[in-house]
Design an enzyme around this catalytic site. Sequence first.
Site, PDB file in Angstrom:
ATOM      1  N   GLU A 157       0.818  -1.213   0.000  1.00  0.00           N
ATOM      2  CA  GLU A 157       0.000   0.000   0.000  1.00  0.00           C
ATOM      3  C   GLU A 157       0.850   1.260   0.000  1.00  0.00           C
ATOM      4  OE1 GLU A 157      -2.803  -0.325   3.159  1.00  0.00           O
ATOM      5  OE2 GLU A 157      -3.921  -1.941   2.185  1.00  0.00           O
ATOM      6  N   GLY A 205      -8.566 -18.434   3.558  1.00  0.00           N
ATOM      7  CA  GLY A 205      -9.822 -18.151   4.241  1.00  0.00           C
ATOM      8  C   GLY A 205     -10.335 -19.381   4.973  1.00  0.00           C
ATOM      9  N   THR A 219     -12.917  -8.121   6.906  1.00  0.00           N
ATOM     10  CA  THR A 219     -11.981  -7.011   6.755  1.00  0.00           C
ATOM     11  C   THR A 219     -10.841  -7.140   7.762  1.00  0.00           C
ATOM     12  OG1 THR A 219     -13.785  -5.560   6.088  1.00  0.00           O
ATOM     13  CG2 THR A 219     -11.729  -4.498   6.741  1.00  0.00           C
ATOM     14  N   ALA A 220      -9.614  -6.996   7.292  1.00  0.00           N
ATOM     15  CA  ALA A 220      -8.406  -6.993   8.126  1.00  0.00           C
ATOM     16  C   ALA A 220      -7.992  -8.368   8.628  1.00  0.00           C
ATOM     17  CB  ALA A 220      -8.531  -6.025   9.292  1.00  0.00           C
ATOM     18  N   ALA A 221      -8.637  -9.432   8.150  1.00  0.00           N
ATOM     19  CA  ALA A 221      -8.205 -10.774   8.568  1.00  0.00           C
ATOM     20  C   ALA A 221      -6.770 -11.044   8.120  1.00  0.00           C
ATOM     21  CB  ALA A 221      -9.144 -11.830   7.995  1.00  0.00           C
ATOM     22  N   GLY A 222      -6.434 -10.613   6.910  1.00  0.00           N
ATOM     23  CA  GLY A 222      -5.066 -10.787   6.419  1.00  0.00           C
ATOM     24  C   GLY A 222      -4.071  -9.980   7.231  1.00  0.00           C
ATOM     25  N   ASP A 223      -4.468  -8.784   7.646  1.00  0.00           N
ATOM     26  CA  ASP A 223      -3.596  -7.954   8.476  1.00  0.00           C
ATOM     27  C   ASP A 223      -3.370  -8.613   9.841  1.00  0.00           C
ATOM     28  OD1 ASP A 223      -3.429  -5.862   6.559  1.00  0.00           O
ATOM     29  OD2 ASP A 223      -5.405  -5.180   7.176  1.00  0.00           O
ATOM     30  N   GLY A 271     -15.412  -4.223  11.397  1.00  0.00           N
ATOM     31  CA  GLY A 271     -14.394  -3.184  11.272  1.00  0.00           C
ATOM     32  C   GLY A 271     -13.015  -3.728  10.992  1.00  0.00           C
ATOM     33  N   SER A 278     -11.357  -4.756  14.974  1.00  0.00           N
ATOM     34  CA  SER A 278     -11.506  -6.215  15.013  1.00  0.00           C
ATOM     35  C   SER A 278     -10.212  -6.930  15.385  1.00  0.00           C
ATOM     36  CB  SER A 278     -11.975  -6.732  13.650  1.00  0.00           C
ATOM     37  OG  SER A 278     -10.924  -6.673  12.692  1.00  0.00           O
TER      38      SER A 278
END
Length: 199
Positions: free
Chosen positions: A29, A111, A137-141, A176, A180
């Site tokens: 990013e 996933g 959202t943000a699971a990868g983070d 979120g 999260s």
Amino acid sequence: GANHHVTPATIEQFEQHLSTAGIVLIQMEIPHETVNVVIQKCRAMRVPVLLDPAPAVNLSPEELQGIRYLTPNESEAEVLTGRTIRTPQDARHAVEQLHDMGVETVILTLGKNGVVYNSEEGVRHQPAYEVDVVDSTAAGDAFAAAFAVQISQSSELGAAVDFAQRAAALSVGKSGAQTSLPGIDEVNAYLSSRPTPPT
């Protein structure tokens, strides 16, 4: 737009912090040239780099060779390899390809289908934890950050992957992005309450 202001000059300004890092976690990013500067500097300093290749971009073999850990999801791995990934077996082939391209350890997140990664014992598939998904959202983070924390503390690879999966499982149970992300105490409590999925 703040990410676009993280330039190679920014890295030069804070270079001393790279040399003392246990691991450097970076993603796409910020400008591509800045990512390359970080990888090159860390390679010279022998500091391991974990690249979360999001958003998906093409990376050359030269760029990949400076990466210790790569954590793509299916779509990102498809861009990097040119392969279609629909099953854990597809993921195994993609992991092998990326490893052959120069990445030391590839951890491909799938996933609800878990994680496929390469280790000294070969390519392994670790199923996901069964959870009620509220917001992915943000699971990868969450996964990348938790994995980096564990590896920087000298955890064994499989244990670090499992810890990261638990953190990601916790994150998708809340709405979120930042809101999260679980804290260490929450992940440790989850560690004691859930058995590891069978491999």
